[in-house]
Design an enzyme around this catalytic site. Structure first.
Site, PDB file in Angstrom:
ATOM      1  N   GLU A 130      49.710  34.224  79.046  1.00  0.00           N
ATOM      2  CA  GLU A 130      48.260  34.358  79.229  1.00  0.00           C
ATOM      3  C   GLU A 130      47.807  35.633  78.544  1.00  0.00           C
ATOM      4  OE1 GLU A 130      44.745  36.005  81.632  1.00  0.00           O
ATOM      5  OE2 GLU A 130      46.731  36.820  81.253  1.00  0.00           O
ATOM      6  N   HIS A 179      42.778  43.626  78.001  1.00  0.00           N
ATOM      7  CA  HIS A 179      42.183  43.202  79.259  1.00  0.00           C
ATOM      8  C   HIS A 179      40.900  43.945  79.608  1.00  0.00           C
ATOM      9  CE1 HIS A 179      41.570  43.349  83.660  1.00  0.00           C
ATOM     10  NE2 HIS A 179      41.874  42.064  83.586  1.00  0.00           N
ATOM     11  N   GLU A 190      42.120  33.740  77.905  1.00  0.00           N
ATOM     12  CA  GLU A 190      40.931  34.100  78.684  1.00  0.00           C
ATOM     13  C   GLU A 190      39.904  34.799  77.808  1.00  0.00           C
ATOM     14  OE1 GLU A 190      39.406  36.854  82.425  1.00  0.00           O
ATOM     15  OE2 GLU A 190      41.540  36.351  82.256  1.00  0.00           O
ATOM     16  N   ASP A 236      44.002  38.076  77.135  1.00  0.00           N
ATOM     17  CA  ASP A 236      42.577  38.367  77.273  1.00  0.00           C
ATOM     18  C   ASP A 236      42.011  38.709  75.896  1.00  0.00           C
ATOM     19  OD1 ASP A 236      42.451  38.618  80.378  1.00  0.00           O
ATOM     20  OD2 ASP A 236      44.103  39.937  79.791  1.00  0.00           O
ATOM     21  N   HIS A 246      51.700  36.437  82.898  1.00  0.00           N
ATOM     22  CA  HIS A 246      50.389  37.068  82.899  1.00  0.00           C
ATOM     23  C   HIS A 246      50.341  38.248  81.933  1.00  0.00           C
ATOM     24  CE1 HIS A 246      47.291  39.666  85.128  1.00  0.00           C
ATOM     25  NE2 HIS A 246      46.614  38.612  84.705  1.00  0.00           N
TER      26      HIS A 246
END
Length: 290
Positions: free
Chosen positions: A68, A83, A151, A70, A41
């Protein structure tokens, strides 16, 4: 979210964000056999500052392929990996630009953001780490032979960010058949954003971040291959209800659980039949599943 504290995220209604993740049946989930895919993450964010190149390098050094991130957009249209909508938590923006509160990403140019220290907040070892552009980030992921759950963050703040993100991914060679088959998932909390990604590039594995009511799941199955949920909201009945449905590529839908940071929870969600686990501590989850 802080590398050590899972962030609470508001689940958007239909028309909100998208999450794209790999699962055992999805082409992007070919990495998985029986155990859930482990996704680092924001990189290995318990061990290096989140969403930095150092964090994905740390995940690679620990032997984890999936990371992962953002994606947001600067004032002058550059895609960057961060993020929060604000730069304040994970950079020294308040010191460098004290008069520009609330320090929103969208209010700073790429050159201004490139000056920020995105590592010292985590520890002196990482002083001088930078907020990477998405182009820089993709180059490092490719160099590390890693795979990505991307994301699209706060799409309501950045009209057209889906098309812009896909264009950059294409330019970086990430929308060819090999990458679409096993290396890329696009996700968001916005159903509208996920739907837009699916409409623009139907070959991409897509995921919605959230836990929609079971009665609404057939609507999501039209454009999302996965429902990726906060682990606290998951039950065996819910995961089974997702598995009954087939997503836009004709494969059974899957579930990824986030953000799982202890062995007990990892074993619990694995027992529910989730296809993936998103975690700040991939080594802890790996040890629990073994």
């Amino acid at each position: 979210m802080h590398a050590r504290v899972a962030a609470a995220t508001t689940v958007a209604l239909l028309g909100g964000t998208v999450l794209i993740l790999p699962g055992p049946h999805a082409r992007a989930g070919a990495v998985r056999s029986t155990d859930p895919v482990i996704v680092s993450h924001r990189g290995a964010s318990a061990y290096a500052p989140e969403n930095t190149l150092a964090a994905i390098d740390k995940a690679a050094a620990m032997g984890f392929l999936w990371v992962e991130n953002d994606v947001q957009r600067t004032k002058d249209g550059e895609l960057v990996v961060l993020h929060d909508a604000s730069l304040a938590r994970t950079t020294d923006v308040e010191q460098l630009y004290p008069q520009r509160a609330p320090w929103k990403v969208k209010d700073f140019t790429a050159a201004e953001i490139a000056r920020l220290d995105a590592g010292s907040w985590f520890g002196p070892r990482y002083a001088g780490a930078r907020v990477p552009t998405l182009k820089q980030y993709m180059s490092r992921v490719s160099h590390n032979h890693q795979k990505l759950v991307l994301e699209i963050k706060n799409p309501q703040l950045y009209p057209g960010i889906e098309q812009q993100t896909l264009k950059l991914l294409s330019n970086e060679g990430w929308l060819d058949p090999a990458h679409l088959k096993s290396r890329l998932i696009v996700q968001s909390f916005s159903a509208d954003s996920v739907r837009a990604v699916h409409d623009l590039r139907p070959g991409i594995t897509t995921a919605f971040l959230g836990t929609p009511p079971i009665a609404q799941l057939p609507q999501y199955a039209r454009f999302a291959d996965q429902i990726n949920s906060d682990h606290t909201s998951l039950s065996s009945d819910y995961v089974s209800a997702v598995h009954v449905l087939h997503g836009p590529h004709g494969r059974p839908m899957e579930v990824f659980a986030w953000t799982v940071n202890d062995a007990t929870t990892a074993r619990r969600v694995a027992g529910l039949g989730v296809a993936g686990i998103i975690t700040n501590v991939p080594d802890v989850v790996q040890g629990a599943l073994r």
